[in-house]
Write a protein that holds these residues in place. Structure first.
Motif, PDB file in Angstrom:
ATOM      1  N   ALA A   1       0.821  -1.359   0.596  1.00 46.56           N
ATOM      2  CA  ALA A   1       0.344  -0.113   0.143  1.00 46.56           C
ATOM      3  C   ALA A   1       0.872   1.439   0.208  1.00 46.56           C
ATOM      4  O   ALA A   1       0.816   2.157  -0.631  1.00 46.56           O
ATOM      5  CB  ALA A   1      -0.633   0.220   1.188  1.00 46.56           C
ATOM      6  N   GLY A   2       2.417   1.129   0.361  1.00 46.45           N
ATOM      7  CA  GLY A   2       2.745   2.500   0.921  1.00 46.45           C
ATOM      8  C   GLY A   2       3.056   2.658  -0.349  1.00 46.45           C
ATOM      9  O   GLY A   2       3.295   3.379  -1.078  1.00 46.45           O
ATOM     10  N   ILE A   3       3.823   1.408  -1.542  1.00 46.85           N
ATOM     11  CA  ILE A   3       4.822   1.937  -2.766  1.00 46.85           C
ATOM     12  C   ILE A   3       3.347   2.254  -3.584  1.00 46.85           C
ATOM     13  O   ILE A   3       3.629   3.077  -4.110  1.00 46.85           O
ATOM     14  CB  ILE A   3       5.271   0.175  -3.196  1.00 46.85           C
ATOM     15  N   LEU A   4       2.097   1.895  -3.670  1.00 45.82           N
ATOM     16  CA  LEU A   4       1.124   1.770  -4.459  1.00 45.82           C
ATOM     17  C   LEU A   4       0.796   3.897  -3.877  1.00 45.82           C
ATOM     18  O   LEU A   4       0.461   4.393  -5.182  1.00 45.82           O
ATOM     19  CB  LEU A   4      -0.023   1.871  -4.345  1.00 45.82           C
ATOM     20  N   CYS A   5       1.404   3.971  -3.207  1.00 50.19           N
ATOM     21  CA  CYS A   5       0.399   5.332  -3.136  1.00 50.19           C
ATOM     22  C   CYS A   5       1.961   6.522  -3.463  1.00 50.19           C
ATOM     23  O   CYS A   5       1.173   7.386  -4.415  1.00 50.19           O
ATOM     24  CB  CYS A   5       0.324   5.476  -1.021  1.00 50.19           C
ATOM     25  N   THR A   6       2.793   5.798  -3.512  1.00 50.72           N
ATOM     26  CA  THR A   6       3.665   6.848  -4.667  1.00 50.72           C
ATOM     27  C   THR A   6       3.497   6.681  -5.932  1.00 50.72           C
ATOM     28  O   THR A   6       3.605   7.748  -6.519  1.00 50.72           O
ATOM     29  CB  THR A   6       5.428   6.569  -4.358  1.00 50.72           C
ATOM     30  N   VAL A   7       3.453   5.661  -6.212  1.00 50.90           N
ATOM     31  CA  VAL A   7       3.080   4.640  -8.084  1.00 50.90           C
ATOM     32  C   VAL A   7       1.871   6.447  -8.136  1.00 50.90           C
ATOM     33  O   VAL A   7       1.365   6.584  -9.108  1.00 50.90           O
ATOM     34  CB  VAL A   7       2.817   3.270  -8.194  1.00 50.90           C
ATOM     35  N   PHE A   8       0.654   5.685  -7.036  1.00 50.00           N
ATOM     36  CA  PHE A   8      -0.431   6.804  -6.877  1.00 50.00           C
ATOM     37  C   PHE A   8      -0.099   8.215  -7.814  1.00 50.00           C
ATOM     38  O   PHE A   8      -0.728   9.346  -8.411  1.00 50.00           O
ATOM     39  CB  PHE A   8      -1.725   6.956  -5.899  1.00 50.00           C
ATOM     40  N   THR A   9       0.939   8.608  -6.004  1.00 45.43           N
ATOM     41  CA  THR A   9       0.886  10.308  -6.230  1.00 45.43           C
ATOM     42  C   THR A   9       2.004  10.605  -7.531  1.00 45.43           C
ATOM     43  O   THR A   9       1.436  11.561  -8.020  1.00 45.43           O
ATOM     44  CB  THR A   9       2.527  10.216  -5.531  1.00 45.43           C
ATOM     45  N   ARG A  10       2.670   9.708  -7.988  1.00 43.02           N
ATOM     46  CA  ARG A  10       3.739   9.885  -9.607  1.00 43.02           C
ATOM     47  C   ARG A  10       2.416   9.988 -10.588  1.00 43.02           C
ATOM     48  O   ARG A  10       2.401  10.982 -11.805  1.00 43.02           O
ATOM     49  CB  ARG A  10       5.173   8.868  -9.692  1.00 43.02           C
ATOM     50  N   PHE A  11       1.981   9.004 -10.868  1.00 42.37           N
ATOM     51  CA  PHE A  11       0.976   8.851 -11.687  1.00 42.37           C
ATOM     52  C   PHE A  11      -0.249  10.098 -11.556  1.00 42.37           C
ATOM     53  O   PHE A  11      -0.373  10.966 -12.948  1.00 42.37           O
ATOM     54  CB  PHE A  11      -0.015   7.425 -11.914  1.00 42.37           C
ATOM     55  N   LEU A  12      -0.441  10.800 -10.769  1.00 39.42           N
ATOM     56  CA  LEU A  12      -1.855  12.164 -10.673  1.00 39.42           C
ATOM     57  C   LEU A  12      -0.227  13.048 -11.285  1.00 39.42           C
ATOM     58  O   LEU A  12      -1.461  13.800 -11.777  1.00 39.42           O
ATOM     59  CB  LEU A  12      -1.726  12.312  -9.511  1.00 39.42           C
ATOM     60  N   HIS A  13       0.381  13.443 -11.121  1.00 39.02           N
ATOM     61  CA  HIS A  13       1.346  14.038 -11.418  1.00 39.02           C
ATOM     62  C   HIS A  13       1.846  14.343 -12.876  1.00 39.02           C
ATOM     63  O   HIS A  13       1.807  14.946 -13.751  1.00 39.02           O
ATOM     64  CB  HIS A  13       2.630  14.207 -10.770  1.00 39.02           C
ATOM     65  N   ARG A  14       2.084  12.912 -13.191  1.00 44.31           N
ATOM     66  CA  ARG A  14       2.722  12.870 -14.792  1.00 44.31           C
ATOM     67  C   ARG A  14       1.316  12.878 -15.240  1.00 44.31           C
ATOM     68  O   ARG A  14       1.558  13.450 -16.698  1.00 44.31           O
ATOM     69  CB  ARG A  14       2.974  11.477 -14.944  1.00 44.31           C
ATOM     70  N   PHE A  15      -0.021  12.650 -15.553  1.00 44.60           N
ATOM     71  CA  PHE A  15      -1.105  12.473 -16.223  1.00 44.60           C
ATOM     72  C   PHE A  15      -1.489  13.598 -16.142  1.00 44.60           C
ATOM     73  O   PHE A  15      -1.847  13.871 -17.086  1.00 44.60           O
ATOM     74  CB  PHE A  15      -1.868  11.171 -15.746  1.00 44.60           C
ATOM     75  N   SER A  16      -2.062  14.468 -15.061  1.00 49.08           N
ATOM     76  CA  SER A  16      -2.891  15.681 -15.430  1.00 49.08           C
ATOM     77  C   SER A  16      -2.397  16.311 -14.748  1.00 49.08           C
ATOM     78  O   SER A  16      -2.712  17.293 -14.791  1.00 49.08           O
ATOM     79  CB  SER A  16      -3.888  15.309 -13.786  1.00 49.08           C
ATOM     80  N   GLY A  17      -1.114  16.394 -14.999  1.00 48.30           N
ATOM     81  CA  GLY A  17      -0.492  18.217 -13.841  1.00 48.30           C
ATOM     82  C   GLY A  17      -0.823  17.987 -12.837  1.00 48.30           C
ATOM     83  O   GLY A  17      -0.291  19.554 -12.086  1.00 48.30           O
ATOM     84  N   VAL A  18      -1.084  17.454 -11.562  1.00 53.36           N
ATOM     85  CA  VAL A  18      -1.282  18.167 -10.565  1.00 53.36           C
ATOM     86  C   VAL A  18      -0.258  18.029  -9.873  1.00 53.36           C
ATOM     87  O   VAL A  18       1.423  17.439 -10.031  1.00 53.36           O
ATOM     88  CB  VAL A  18      -2.438  16.762  -9.919  1.00 53.36           C
ATOM     89  N   GLU A  19      -0.084  19.702  -9.694  1.00 51.55           N
ATOM     90  CA  GLU A  19       1.067  19.950  -8.347  1.00 51.55           C
ATOM     91  C   GLU A  19       1.711  18.966  -7.232  1.00 51.55           C
ATOM     92  O   GLU A  19       0.688  17.795  -6.979  1.00 51.55           O
ATOM     93  CB  GLU A  19       1.300  21.415  -8.005  1.00 51.55           C
ATOM     94  N   GLU A  20       3.179  17.985  -7.505  1.00 46.34           N
ATOM     95  CA  GLU A  20       3.060  17.021  -6.272  1.00 46.34           C
ATOM     96  C   GLU A  20       2.980  17.225  -5.190  1.00 46.34           C
ATOM     97  O   GLU A  20       2.246  16.076  -4.791  1.00 46.34           O
ATOM     98  CB  GLU A  20       5.471  16.981  -6.457  1.00 46.34           C
ATOM     99  N   GLY A  21       2.801  18.387  -4.592  1.00 47.46           N
ATOM    100  CA  GLY A  21       2.383  18.004  -3.109  1.00 47.46           C
ATOM    101  C   GLY A  21       1.101  17.939  -3.296  1.00 47.46           C
ATOM    102  O   GLY A  21       0.445  17.258  -2.499  1.00 47.46           O
ATOM    103  N   ALA A  22       0.235  18.503  -3.720  1.00 45.01           N
ATOM    104  CA  ALA A  22      -1.660  18.122  -3.896  1.00 45.01           C
ATOM    105  C   ALA A  22      -1.848  16.684  -4.349  1.00 45.01           C
ATOM    106  O   ALA A  22      -2.492  15.955  -4.112  1.00 45.01           O
ATOM    107  CB  ALA A  22      -1.880  18.602  -4.660  1.00 45.01           C
ATOM    108  N   ALA A  23      -0.909  16.397  -5.550  1.00 46.36           N
ATOM    109  CA  ALA A  23      -0.659  14.516  -6.521  1.00 46.36           C
ATOM    110  C   ALA A  23      -0.337  13.760  -4.651  1.00 46.36           C
ATOM    111  O   ALA A  23      -0.854  13.188  -4.413  1.00 46.36           O
ATOM    112  CB  ALA A  23      -0.119  14.680  -6.563  1.00 46.36           C
ATOM    113  N   LEU A  24       0.625  14.598  -3.703  1.00 38.24           N
ATOM    114  CA  LEU A  24       0.419  13.554  -2.485  1.00 38.24           C
ATOM    115  C   LEU A  24      -0.531  13.531  -2.084  1.00 38.24           C
ATOM    116  O   LEU A  24      -0.685  12.166  -0.907  1.00 38.24           O
ATOM    117  CB  LEU A  24       1.930  13.772  -2.100  1.00 38.24           C
TER     118      LEU A  24
END
Lengths: 313, 468
Positions: free
Chosen positions: A70-93
């Motif tokens: 789950a912890g790794i998934l969290c970082t994968v999601f964060t990166r995905f949101l940041h890359r895919f939709s251009g959400v700012e990194e802090g917000a994506a996290l």
């Protein structure tokens, strides 16, 4: 204050965990992902619940595995949101870990309500009870100490083995790609290491205070040195110092000072993890102020010129 | 749905849903009011945090309130009447929350430590202090009344919200929205260009303080009622959702407010309908679903819109390529003269051109060739003749000339000014064509006005030598 075997083990465990935490911490700090640790610490909840549902127990490797995934998934999601939709990194996290935590909470309430994953237990941690049980049950080395040692050993091996890759990836991922350091793999290995450390540590120190041990000692060390190897070594030393001091102060000094200042009767020992992070905070503030004062009247030596120039910018 | 049991269960869910929406009980109405107004205010305030890349500040504030709460509790127990005084706890929370905001700023101003660590350090250290204080508060030697369960202050219980709390949330939200609408223009500037605000003589520090205090108040008002994690999510998710829909600031605020309020309402209804569903978590999940929906369908950065944009661009590029190839063929057949005084009213346009033959150098599928040609014919730029022969219309020729001119001028520019090798320039321009338009072409034409004299279209620079 009478010192006994429990205190020794508590001190050893706290030190081991604090030292294990700073190893991923140094690289998280340098790659500007300090809050990732905080995110992971929350995001592990659904993993723990699923691990419990699968295994049916509360003290099994299944929980640990679930939590790490789950912890790794969290970082994968964060990166995905940041890359895919251009959400700012802090917000994506923020989005990914609050959502995962909410999912975990809902699963726990709907599917596993009989398991007592007390919020106060997960969030504040309790080193004392973790050790105490084992000692009562017949001595030997407590599990928590073993786990702390295990985390420290794994992290040391990982950092030692991948030091070059970690360095390159942290400072210049694009360059890392060209020289074959596989930045993405290294990134996820680092995340796995952080997740493992968080999970092992937060049983003892609570999910939020893990972050103090992960980030603050490296941050203090980063005020003092610019060399990566020195930074790692210094962080380990600072972590050890903070853990020992924090533990000793938690035995009575902190609690007595606070209650004394308010005019209350003396209290006993206070939460160890809290004490350690308070000490970390104090050391940080003192270091920062000392550094500021030292820079205010810089001696006119050639070595200092670089710093004063930066200061003026 | 094969067993009667699940039928009953499902129908009772439906009943409860209808009841929760159409005629909610008094308690539910209170909860709806509280969470909706909080979602609205947090969504709007969160936009300003997002613009300044400080989304996680609400996280830091939230965790940093713990020591304040404990100190307030201790002080109130010592010198006040004891117990959990709402006002005292809130003031304590405000003070340490504010302290954490200042600490973040202080660390950033006085060291090279980056934003992320500057947020994380006060968060964990103050939280650690809170945990220590909590163990003092709950120590059996002190035996303070009401000390147990103080830690739940941070987790909140939506289900137990009372009328006074809901009204307080509504008032705080209204206050926050008023402050933001009063200073809207200034805050807007502050979000994007702090230096500009300072240079205009506006009190930017003071404005910053106002903004932070507003966020702080909303956070703390929410903490007690809906819990730390939900309030964080309410600050982060709606603004991020709004950014997927729009660029404009007022719309971002409006959409964020709407998403915040809607997510909160949906979550509250869901938790009323589903037994044991924690409301805070349901609200986060509802907002996250709205975010996921926007990731797909958002009008600015949604997946569908981006796909459409790419497809449209690709189509336009292919059309231009076909037109240019047709033009090149006409030119090769010496049907078009390059110099000024170009006369395309005459029979130039009447030449039939074999599309397939012309496109043989591009590895287009037959389907693509046909669809591109058809699209041009729909725009009345070319006409189909027998077989795969086509003929450019007058407008078609005009557009083909424009396209070829832009292309060649760009090539020329790259050769002369960007030192691109003539042999490779063609590929380069094909790649960057999407950003060069007629305006750029006319700029470049100006640049080369001496060399080109009156030539409307330069010769293809990479073939060279046939202008003279």
């Amino acid at each position: 204050m009478n010192w006994n075997i429990i205190d020794t083990w508590l001190l050893v465990t706290a030190s081991l965990i604090a030292m294990a935490c700073v190893l991923p911490g140094v690289f998280l700090l340098l790659s500007r992902q300090s809050m990732v640790a905080h995110g992971i610490a929350h995001a592990v909840l659904p993993g723990i619940v699923i691990g419990h549902l699968v295994s049916g127990g509360v003290e099994t490797p299944a929980l640990l595995t679930g939590a790490i995934i789950a912890g790794i998934l969290c970082t994968v999601f964060t990166r995905f949101l940041h890359r895919f939709s251009g959400v700012e990194e802090g917000a994506a996290l923020g989005i990914s870990f609050t959502t995962l935590f909410a999912i975990g909470l809902i699963m726990q309430r709907l599917l596993a309500d009989h398991v007592h994953i007390e919020p106060s237990h997960v969030l504040f941690g309790n080193l004392e009870t973790a050790i105490f049980q084992v000692i009562l049950e017949g001595g030997g080395v407590p599990d928590a100490a073993w786990r702390g040692l295990f985390a420290l050993a794994i992290n040391l091996v990982f950092v030692g083995f991948f030091f070059k890759e970690l360095t390159i990836t942290t400072f210049d991922a694009a360059h890392g790609d060209t020289v074959g350091a596989r930045p993405r793999l290294t990134y996820y290995l680092l995340m796995a290491m952080s997740a493992l450390t968080c999970v092992i540590a937060f049983e003892a120190v609570g999910s939020i205070l893990v972050v103090a041990m992960i980030i603050v000692p490296p941050a203090i060390a980063s005020l003092l040195t610019k060399k990566l190897k020195t930074l790692v070594a210094l962080s380990l030393l600072i972590a050890l110092f903070c853990a020992v001091t924090g533990y000793l102060l938690s035995l009575g000094f902190l609690g007595d000072t606070i209650s004394g200042a308010m005019g209350f009767p003396k209290v006993g020992s206070t939460n160890t993890a809290g004490g350690i992070s308070v000490v970390c905070g104090i050391v940080f503030v003192v270091t920062l102020i000392t550094k500021k004062l030292a820079n205010r009247n810089p001696p006119h030596t050639p070595g200092q010129r670089h710093d004063t120039k930066k200061e003026n910018e | 749905m094969n067993s009667p049991d699940s039928w009953i269960l499902a129908s009772s869910w439906l009943d409860r849903l209808i009841e929760a929406v159409r005629s909610p009980s008094y308690n539910l109405k209170v909860i709806y009011l509280g969470v909706t107004s909080l979602g609205l205010a947090a969504g709007v305030c969160g936009c300003f945090l997002l613009f300044r890349k400080r989304s996680l500040l609400s996280d830091t504030i939230g965790h940093s309130t713990l020591p304040g709460v404990c100190i307030a509790f201790l002080l109130y127990a010592r010198w006040g009447s004891g117990g959990k005084s709402f006002i005292a706890l809130m003031i304590g929370a405000l003070i340490t929350g504010w302290l954490s905001v200042r600490a973040v700023q202080w660390i950033k101003n006085n060291s090279k430590i980056k934003e992320d660590a500057a947020l994380a350090i006060p968060l964990t250290v103050l939280y650690g202090l809170g945990v220590v204080l909590l163990s003092v508060v709950q120590d059996s030697n002190l035996n303070l009344q009401g000390s147990s369960g103080l830690e739940y202050y941070l987790f909140g219980m939506v289900a137990s919200m009372i009328q006074a709390e809901a009204i307080m949330l509504a008032v705080v939200s209204l206050g926050a929205l008023t402050v933001i609408s009063l200073f809207f223009k200034e805050l807007n500037c502050l979000s994007f260009d702090e230096d500009f605000v300072a240079s205009q003589g506006l009190p930017h520090r003071w404005l910053d303080e106002v903004l932070m205090l507003t966020c702080l108040t909303v956070t703390i008002a929410g903490l007690q009622t809906v819990g730390l994690l939900m309030i964080m999510a309410a600050f982060i998710i709606p603004p991020a959702t709004a950014r997927l829909w729009t660029d404009s600031m007022p719309w971002t605020l409006a959409i964020a407010g709407f998403v915040g309020a809607t997510g909160a309402l949906i979550g509250a209804i869901a938790s009323a309908v589903i037994f044991r569903l924690p409301a805070g978590a349901a609200i986060i999940l509802a907002s996250a679903l709205l975010f996921g929906f926007s990731m797909l369908f958002g009008s600015r950065k949604g997946w569908v819109v981006r796909q459409l944009k790419v497809a449209r661009l690709e189509k336009r590029l292919s059309e231009n390529q076909l037109l240019r190839d047709l033009f090149d063929r006409l030119e090769a057949q010496q049907k078009v003269r390059l110099l000024a005084g170009l006369d395309f009213s005459s029979d130039l346009a009447r030449v039939s051109l074999p599309v397939h033959d012309i496109l043989k150098d591009r590895d287009w599928s037959q389907r693509k060739e046909r669809s591109v040609a058809r699209s041009l014919s729909r725009q009345n730029l070319l006409k189909f003749k027998r077989g795969d022969f086509v003929r450019l219309t007058t407008q078609g020729l005009e557009r083909a000339i424009e396209v070829a001119r832009t292309h060649r001028l760009t090539e020329l520019y790259l050769i002369e000014h960007a030192d691109v090798a003539p042999a490779r320039v063609h590929q380069y321009v094909e790649k960057i064509e999407e950003i060069t338009g007629p305006e750029i072409a006319s700029d470049i034409h100006q640049l080369f006005s001496n060399e080109l004299e009156q030539a409307l279209i330069p010769a293809e620079p990479h073939r060279g030598g046939d202008t003279s």
